[in-house]
Design an enzyme around this catalytic site. Structure first.
Site, PDB file in Angstrom:
ATOM      1  N   LEU A   1       4.548   1.640  -7.878  1.00 38.18           N
ATOM      2  CA  LEU A   1       5.774   1.079  -9.169  1.00 38.18           C
ATOM      3  C   LEU A   1       7.387   1.713  -8.496  1.00 38.18           C
ATOM      4  O   LEU A   1       7.829   1.623  -8.705  1.00 38.18           O
ATOM      5  CB  LEU A   1       5.750   1.757 -10.516  1.00 38.18           C
ATOM      6  CG  LEU A   1       5.175   1.164 -11.326  1.00 38.18           C
ATOM      7  CD1 LEU A   1       4.792   1.908 -12.508  1.00 38.18           C
ATOM      8  CD2 LEU A   1       5.030  -0.025 -11.579  1.00 38.18           C
ATOM      9  N   GLY A   2       6.677   3.111  -7.854  1.00 37.51           N
ATOM     10  CA  GLY A   2       8.226   3.131  -6.734  1.00 37.51           C
ATOM     11  C   GLY A   2       7.540   4.637  -6.092  1.00 37.51           C
ATOM     12  O   GLY A   2       6.594   5.190  -6.328  1.00 37.51           O
ATOM     13  N   ILE A   3       8.545   5.480  -5.252  1.00 35.74           N
ATOM     14  CA  ILE A   3       8.109   6.533  -4.287  1.00 35.74           C
ATOM     15  C   ILE A   3       9.056   7.727  -5.179  1.00 35.74           C
ATOM     16  O   ILE A   3      10.348   7.733  -5.129  1.00 35.74           O
ATOM     17  CB  ILE A   3       8.059   6.385  -3.087  1.00 35.74           C
ATOM     18  CG1 ILE A   3       7.217   5.282  -3.198  1.00 35.74           C
ATOM     19  CG2 ILE A   3       7.899   7.581  -2.075  1.00 35.74           C
ATOM     20  CD1 ILE A   3       7.672   4.845  -1.207  1.00 35.74           C
ATOM     21  N   GLY A   4       9.472   8.048  -5.339  1.00 39.31           N
ATOM     22  CA  GLY A   4       9.835   9.360  -5.904  1.00 39.31           C
ATOM     23  C   GLY A   4       9.131  10.854  -5.559  1.00 39.31           C
ATOM     24  O   GLY A   4       8.809  11.123  -3.969  1.00 39.31           O
ATOM     25  N   GLY A   5      10.323  12.440  -5.716  1.00 41.29           N
ATOM     26  CA  GLY A   5      10.449  13.437  -5.129  1.00 41.29           C
ATOM     27  C   GLY A   5       8.963  13.510  -4.948  1.00 41.29           C
ATOM     28  O   GLY A   5       8.451  14.554  -4.035  1.00 41.29           O
ATOM     29  N   PHE A   6       7.738  13.981  -6.174  1.00 44.94           N
ATOM     30  CA  PHE A   6       7.031  14.344  -6.192  1.00 44.94           C
ATOM     31  C   PHE A   6       5.770  13.292  -5.474  1.00 44.94           C
ATOM     32  O   PHE A   6       4.317  13.795  -5.470  1.00 44.94           O
ATOM     33  CB  PHE A   6       6.624  14.390  -7.288  1.00 44.94           C
ATOM     34  CG  PHE A   6       7.774  16.006  -8.004  1.00 44.94           C
ATOM     35  CD1 PHE A   6       7.234  16.911  -7.648  1.00 44.94           C
ATOM     36  CD2 PHE A   6       8.717  15.082  -8.956  1.00 44.94           C
ATOM     37  CE1 PHE A   6       8.061  17.946  -8.265  1.00 44.94           C
ATOM     38  CE2 PHE A   6       9.528  15.755  -8.958  1.00 44.94           C
ATOM     39  CZ  PHE A   6       9.116  17.430  -8.441  1.00 44.94           C
TER      40      PHE A   6
ATOM     41  N   ARG B   1       4.438   8.950  -5.023  1.00 42.45           N
ATOM     42  CA  ARG B   1       4.458   7.571  -5.169  1.00 42.45           C
ATOM     43  C   ARG B   1       3.309   7.003  -6.722  1.00 42.45           C
ATOM     44  O   ARG B   1       3.356   8.192  -7.080  1.00 42.45           O
ATOM     45  CB  ARG B   1       2.774   6.798  -4.301  1.00 42.45           C
ATOM     46  CG  ARG B   1       3.182   6.584  -3.135  1.00 42.45           C
ATOM     47  CD  ARG B   1       2.727   6.567  -2.127  1.00 42.45           C
ATOM     48  NE  ARG B   1       3.791   5.943  -0.956  1.00 42.45           N
ATOM     49  CZ  ARG B   1       3.641   4.979  -0.144  1.00 42.45           C
ATOM     50  NH1 ARG B   1       2.465   3.583  -0.823  1.00 42.45           N
ATOM     51  NH2 ARG B   1       3.929   4.739   0.735  1.00 42.45           N
TER      52      ARG B   1
ATOM     53  N   ASP C   1      15.400  19.057 -15.013  1.00 45.06           N
ATOM     54  CA  ASP C   1      15.123  17.738 -13.814  1.00 45.06           C
ATOM     55  C   ASP C   1      15.702  16.305 -15.024  1.00 45.06           C
ATOM     56  O   ASP C   1      15.503  14.883 -14.829  1.00 45.06           O
ATOM     57  CB  ASP C   1      13.972  17.076 -12.966  1.00 45.06           C
ATOM     58  CG  ASP C   1      15.083  16.955 -11.679  1.00 45.06           C
ATOM     59  OD1 ASP C   1      16.046  16.650 -11.478  1.00 45.06           O
ATOM     60  OD2 ASP C   1      14.604  15.895 -10.949  1.00 45.06           O
TER      61      ASP C   1
END
Ligand code: NAG
Ligand code: NAG
Ligand code: NAG
Ligand code: NAG
Ligand code: NAG
Length: 633
Positions: free
Chosen positions: A352-357, A359, A472
């Site tokens: 779905l996405g790659i975030g700061g923490f 995948r 955040d």
């Protein structure tokens, strides 16, 4: 009378100090409309991808930041510290051979003329290579071994001063925080990777670090060179990239770039980097020998698999379950096997996405058919993990209609999986920053999202057993369900940095543009810092744009400051430039804009708390008047 100049002196000194400290900074997630100076075959494609060379033999390309930067203090001529980070990818036409490489370069000029391609990387030619008059610093990513230039191998990172014979070099590899060793990387894999180049002028240390795009920054650099760059650098230098191809057709790309003078370069956002051109699938060789070979190989593989199947399955689904988890958190535990099945083996198609923490994958639980989102976070299973897991998992007890529900978790060696309810409409940022104009929100939807987030924060701050600070709040952490109800996600995750795998990353939690001024100074989070970020979010939702607009670095506009100015000029209503729906209510828009400015006030004393915010939004409390004096800009 005599005391007057004395009184002024400290002020003047301050002014001097201030003007002497240079804090040049930029972040380019892609290069759309960025002012880069290009030459050779370099070009920027419509996605914002910088293409330095384009799969044509013996070519070179250069791209420089359009203005030179002052690397020496105007006050005393001392060299500044600096830090930069860029994302690159090298895609050879033939997967096994690339050439020749690309370099990050600092040079007195932005027009590198008479330079040669191939092993000269577009930086020098055969007569000026190694000349101390060049005043060039480069970090090379070299994919051909050239013994004549002292190359160590065909896959290395090197620091070059005035010439291509590197003063320091190492095979491309990165320190893997979890395993305490260096892991090899292939520069020509075509995978996007990150490079950090950091210089501390006091310590005279030049560090170079490389890593895959998806891992957190390694805690140790690959190269660390002690060198006084003062004599290499002129006061102002151009900064950019140079690349060349040789007899092997290879494309060299740069996807994003950030820089900061006298500080840490901001992180790039992997989500907003441009895509690489899709690869051409090589034609399959269907010769008889080939077929026989494949059949034989397949047979062998089947035989081996049959024997080792049981053992492998055991290892494949191995988890970590400590005693302390057995009692407290057993009910929230998912088995790795279950998550593996649900996400079809963490397949890229479910990403779905790659975030700061890490995948995030979409999944569907086998038995209940519930749709889930699985966040896969890599971590050091060292100290702090227990505290972190217990904190995160205890948020599973939080339950509010405007919070993304944590359903459970799973732990393996070096990895933590958090399972959340699936939100079909994705994150709010996709709607409010959407340039394609496909995803639109009308005013009532926007207002209801704002109220939803406010209500979630009120619950976290005041209505649960203990105060929970989100840390955040931002558009990409607000998720929308089928009916576009807003749910706040990712709370507490930024604590991961506190319990940190790496004590050296004393990073301020939060996201650029949402960080309250006092947080920058003291590093202390509070409910007030959440209110600040909420205020910025609110302004973004109303205006339909990012809090920091970086169309062009020299003209970057801070949304909060700009709105505050228009409030004083009484032109605030002009800032409402989102798609005009038929349901616009000017009084409501003005109220929300004013509330956003109040929440993002630079003084935490002036900001309302979340209960007051809710009351103002519901019309139960009048909007407090803040005098111009206290909104002092
Ligand atoms: C690469 O760039 C050169 C020079 O701009 C151009 O002539 C050539 O057609 C390009 N090749 C490809 C494959 O795009
Ligand atoms: C190398 O570059 C320098 C500087 O641009 C130029 O003066 C010189 O003629 C070049 N040498 C060759 C062999 O091209
Ligand atoms: C990593 O690369 C270096 C240099 O190419 C090589 O000597 C080493 O064996 C490699 N290590 C692994 C684990 O592949
Ligand atoms: C460079 O790396 C070393 C560790 O090898 C570290 O002590 C130092 O602070 C780093 N310096 C910079 C400028 O990043
Ligand atoms: C580096 O060299 C310059 C002059 O070449 C000198 O002024 C400066 O003090 C040196 N820096 C350090 C940290 O020694």
């Amino acid at each position: 009378m005599e005391s007057l100049p004395l009184l002024f002196f400290p002020f003047l000194l301050l002014l001097l100090l201030f003007s002497a400290s240079n804090s040049e900074e930029f972040v380019f997630n892609g290069f759309n409309n960025r002012d880069l100076q290009l030459d050779g075959v370099a070009e920027i494609n419509s996605n914002g991808l910088l293409i330095l060379t384009n799969a044509t033999k013996y070519q070179q390309g250069h791209a420089f930041y359009k203005t030179p930067l002052h690397f020496k203090s105007t006050a005393n001529g001392n060299l500044n510290s600096f830090s930069t980070c860029f994302a690159f990818s090298i895609v050879p036409a033939n997967p096994s051979f690339g050439g020749h490489g690309l370099a990050f370069v600092l040079s007195p000029t932005s027009s590198l003329q008479n330079t040669f391609p191939a092993e000269f990387l577009g930086l020098f030619n055969s007569s000026n290579n190694g000349n101390p008059k060049n005043h060039v610093l480069a970090v090379e990513l070299d994919t051909i071994k050239n013994p004549g230039l002292g190359d160590i191998d065909n896959n290395h990172v090197g620091i070059d001063i005035n010439g291509l014979r590197s003063v320091a070099a190492a095979p491309a590899s990165y320190y893997e925080n979890g395993i305490h060793g260096y892991k090899n990387l292939s520069l020509i894999s075509g995978e996007p990777m990150l490079v950090w180049v950091e210089y501390n002028s006091q310590e005279m240390k030049l560090n170079v670090t490389i890593s895959p795009l998806t891992v957190t920054k390694p805690s140790l650099p690959l190269l660390s060179l002690t060198t006084n760059l003062s004599s290499i650098f002129f006061d102002s230098m151009y900064m950019g990239y140079s690349s060349s191809s040789g007899s092997m057709r290879t494309s060299h790309y740069v996807l994003g770039w950030s820089f900061k003078m006298n500080g840490q370069a901001p992180a790039l956002n992997p989500d907003s980097l441009p895509n690489l051109p899709s690869k051409q699938i090589p034609k399959k060789n269907s010769g008889l020998v080939h077929k026989l070979l494949i059949t034989g190989l397949a047979f062998l593989i089947v035989a081996i698999s049959a024997i080792t199947y049981v053992t492998v399955m055991k290892i494949k689904y191995a988890e970590i379950l400590d005693d302390w988890e057995l009692y407290q958190y057993q009910h929230l535990r998912f088995s790795y096997r279950e998550l593996y099945m649900a996400t079809r083996g963490f397949s890229e198609e479910e990403l779905l996405g790659i975030g700061g923490f890490g995948r995030v994958y979409k999944g569907k639980l086998r038995i209940s058919k519930t749709e889930i989102a699985v966040k896969r976070i890599s971590h050091d299973s060292r100290q702090g993990m227990r505290e972190f897991v217990s904190e995160i998992v205890s948020t599973g007890q939080l339950s509010h209609r405007n919070l993304v529900q944590l359903l459970g978790y799973c732990r393996r060696k070096g990895e933590l999986f958090l399972v959340y309810e699936f939100m079909s409409n994705g994150s709010l940022d996709k709607f409010i920053y959407d340039e394609t104009g496909k995803k639109k929100l009308n005013w009532n939807q926007r207002l209801s999202i704002i109220k939803g987030v406010a209500s979630a924060l009120l619950y976290l701050h005041e209505e649960w057993e203990q105060v929970v600070i989100h840390r955040d709040v931002k558009a990409s952490n607000v998720l929308l369900d089928e009916e576009l109800n807003a749910k706040l996600g990712d709370f507490g995750l930024s604590r991961l940095y506190d319990h940190g795998s790496d004590p050296k990353t004393t990073r301020i939690v939060g996201t650029m543009g949402y960080i309250a001024p006092e947080l920058n100074k003291t590093g202390k989070v509070s409910t007030c810092t959440d209110v600040y970020a909420f205020g910025v979010l609110l302004l973004e939702v109303v205006c339909g744009r990012r809090s920091i607009l970086q169309e062009d670095y020299s003209n970057s506009i801070n949304l909060v400051d700009w709105l505050r100015k228009s409030l004083r000029r009484r032109t605030i209503m002009e800032s409402w430039n989102a798609e005009a729906g038929s349901d616009i209510k000017p009084e409501e828009i003005e109220l929300v804009l004013r509330l956003g400015l109040l929440c993002s006030h630079h003084s935490d004393k002036v900001r309302p708390n979340m209960r007051q915010v809710m009351q103002i939004l519901e019309g139960d409390l009048p909007m407090p008047e803040v005098s111009d004096a206290s909104s002092n800009l």
